[in-house]
Design a protein around this motif. Sequence first.
Motif, mmCIF file in Angstrom:
data_model
loop_
_atom_site.group_PDB
_atom_site.id
_atom_site.type_symbol
_atom_site.label_atom_id
_atom_site.label_comp_id
_atom_site.label_asym_id
_atom_site.label_seq_id
_atom_site.Cartn_x
_atom_site.Cartn_y
_atom_site.Cartn_z
ATOM 1 N N TYR A 177 36.833 55.592 47.308
ATOM 2 C CA TYR A 177 35.434 55.832 46.986
ATOM 3 C C TYR A 177 35.161 57.334 46.927
ATOM 4 N N ARG A 178 34.157 57.710 46.145
ATOM 5 C CA ARG A 178 33.774 59.122 46.079
ATOM 6 C C ARG A 178 33.385 59.645 47.461
ATOM 7 N N THR A 179 32.767 58.805 48.269
ATOM 8 C CA THR A 179 32.364 59.241 49.603
ATOM 9 C C THR A 179 33.559 59.559 50.492
ATOM 10 N N ASP A 180 34.682 58.874 50.277
ATOM 11 C CA ASP A 180 35.893 59.185 51.042
ATOM 12 C C ASP A 180 36.442 60.546 50.644
ATOM 13 N N ALA A 181 36.464 60.798 49.336
ATOM 14 C CA ALA A 181 36.934 62.097 48.849
ATOM 15 C C ALA A 181 36.049 63.219 49.389
ATOM 16 N N PHE A 182 34.764 62.949 49.469
ATOM 17 C CA PHE A 182 33.803 63.920 49.989
ATOM 18 C C PHE A 182 34.116 64.283 51.439
ATOM 19 N N ALA A 183 34.638 63.309 52.183
ATOM 20 C CA ALA A 183 34.874 63.499 53.614
ATOM 21 C C ALA A 183 36.222 64.151 53.933
ATOM 22 N N GLU A 184 37.079 64.334 52.934
ATOM 23 C CA GLU A 184 38.434 64.840 53.189
ATOM 24 C C GLU A 184 38.702 66.092 52.341
ATOM 25 N N PRO A 185 38.656 67.290 52.959
ATOM 26 C CA PRO A 185 38.809 68.535 52.190
ATOM 27 C C PRO A 185 40.217 68.767 51.651
ATOM 28 N N ARG A 186 41.199 68.014 52.119
ATOM 29 C CA ARG A 186 42.573 68.252 51.660
ATOM 30 C C ARG A 186 42.884 67.593 50.321
ATOM 31 N N VAL A 187 41.966 66.788 49.800
ATOM 32 C CA VAL A 187 42.189 66.162 48.497
ATOM 33 C C VAL A 187 41.170 66.683 47.498
ATOM 34 N N THR A 188 41.489 66.527 46.226
ATOM 35 C CA THR A 188 40.550 66.862 45.162
ATOM 36 C C THR A 188 40.296 65.626 44.314
ATOM 37 N N VAL A 189 39.176 65.619 43.625
ATOM 38 C CA VAL A 189 38.870 64.531 42.701
ATOM 39 C C VAL A 189 39.525 64.849 41.363
ATOM 40 N N ALA A 190 40.514 64.033 41.015
ATOM 41 C CA ALA A 190 41.228 64.240 39.758
ATOM 42 C C ALA A 190 40.542 63.551 38.589
ATOM 43 N N TYR A 191 39.763 62.494 38.894
ATOM 44 C CA TYR A 191 39.081 61.763 37.824
ATOM 45 C C TYR A 191 38.018 60.868 38.449
ATOM 46 N N SER A 192 36.851 60.859 37.828
ATOM 47 C CA SER A 192 35.774 59.964 38.246
ATOM 48 C C SER A 192 35.837 58.704 37.389
ATOM 49 N N ILE A 193 36.062 57.567 38.021
ATOM 50 C CA ILE A 193 36.249 56.315 37.288
ATOM 51 C C ILE A 193 34.898 55.788 36.813
ATOM 52 N N PRO A 194 34.744 55.529 35.515
ATOM 53 C CA PRO A 194 33.467 55.013 35.002
ATOM 54 C C PRO A 194 33.096 53.690 35.674
ATOM 55 N N PRO A 195 31.867 53.540 36.120
ATOM 56 C CA PRO A 195 31.475 52.331 36.848
ATOM 57 C C PRO A 195 31.548 51.054 36.019
ATOM 58 N N GLU A 196 31.533 51.190 34.692
ATOM 59 C CA GLU A 196 31.612 49.990 33.860
ATOM 60 C C GLU A 196 32.995 49.347 33.869
ATOM 61 N N LEU A 197 33.983 50.003 34.472
ATOM 62 C CA LEU A 197 35.330 49.445 34.526
ATOM 63 C C LEU A 197 35.511 48.447 35.674
ATOM 64 N N HIS A 198 34.506 48.293 36.517
ATOM 65 C CA HIS A 198 34.617 47.357 37.644
ATOM 66 C C HIS A 198 33.236 46.839 37.990
ATOM 67 N N ALA A 199 33.192 45.834 38.845
ATOM 68 C CA ALA A 199 31.908 45.292 39.292
ATOM 69 C C ALA A 199 31.136 46.343 40.084
ATOM 70 N N PRO A 200 29.816 46.242 40.122
ATOM 71 C CA PRO A 200 29.023 47.197 40.904
ATOM 72 C C PRO A 200 29.450 47.216 42.369
ATOM 73 N N ILE A 201 29.534 48.418 42.932
ATOM 74 C CA ILE A 201 29.919 48.581 44.332
ATOM 75 C C ILE A 201 28.652 48.565 45.174
ATOM 76 N N ILE A 202 28.510 47.527 45.975
ATOM 77 C CA ILE A 202 27.302 47.336 46.785
ATOM 78 C C ILE A 202 27.701 47.104 48.240
ATOM 79 N N TYR A 203 27.012 47.791 49.140
ATOM 80 C CA TYR A 203 27.238 47.643 50.578
ATOM 81 C C TYR A 203 26.088 46.851 51.191
ATOM 82 N N PRO A 204 26.305 45.571 51.504
ATOM 83 C CA PRO A 204 25.270 44.802 52.189
ATOM 84 C C PRO A 204 25.434 44.890 53.713
ATOM 85 N N VAL A 205 24.325 44.798 54.409
ATOM 86 C CA VAL A 205 24.347 44.797 55.867
ATOM 87 C C VAL A 205 23.463 43.652 56.348
ATOM 88 N N ALA A 206 23.839 43.030 57.456
ATOM 89 C CA ALA A 206 23.059 41.915 58.000
ATOM 90 C C ALA A 206 23.363 41.749 59.475
#
Length: 241
Positions: A177-206
């Motif tokens: 996830y982009r948020t994981d890359a954000f949290a780890e300074p030793r990696v770089t983002v090589a490519y942002s995957i278009p969201p239309e290539l997969h189902a929507p990423i949703i975090y439900p809580v209950a």
Amino acid sequence: MVCALLVPSYLHAEPLRIFAAASLKSALDQVVALYAEDTGQAVTVSYGGSSVIARQIQQGAPADIFFSANLAWMDLLSQEGLIAPDTQANLLGNTLVVIAAPGETELERLQDLRRELRGRRLSMAQIDAVPAGIYGANALRSAGIWEEVSTRVAQSANVRAALALVAAEAVPYGIVYRTDAFAEPRVTVAYSIPPELHAPIIYPVAAVRQSEASSAFLDHLTSKSAIALFAKQGFVPLIGE
């Protein structure tokens, strides 16, 4: 800090137990710390792949809150009567990225992974159970390269473990996830995957166990202060959508 005399007594009765997707750790740790400071409520958080923590709840693990990285595991627990009725909120969204270890090349297209891997490994969370792995595999299928790269995938128990392999330069690329890359300074983002290539990423809580304490924490998760902390870590708030 809220005066202890003003805090309902139920908040101090026992620790609130949260089972949460590993990708939430950086943000949720801050949200929990803020809640504990404001209320004096003890909170424990068990992080793992959504599939792992959902199965633990199925097996009777003492959870008060379940915070998943996809709807499927939440739906499964709900169907089995393990989620308190009318407590679910689809709280956050996220996006996928290809991350790279130091010195690796950025990608112009997702299909460029075929060339850049050169027989090396691609780090991913488990592709048949962990949401980040499921989303990532679907994106690779949509891009038409799954058959070519699937034999090179190094699977981990959760997305943070997949991130760690790239950060340690054990593998050159990974999908997290982009948020994981954000949290780890030793990696770089090589490519942002278009969201239309997969189902929507949703975090439900209950709530798993409905109580005044779990209700109070769910209310906190939707507060402006908590949403701001999630957004600061790169999550997309879905409240109000």
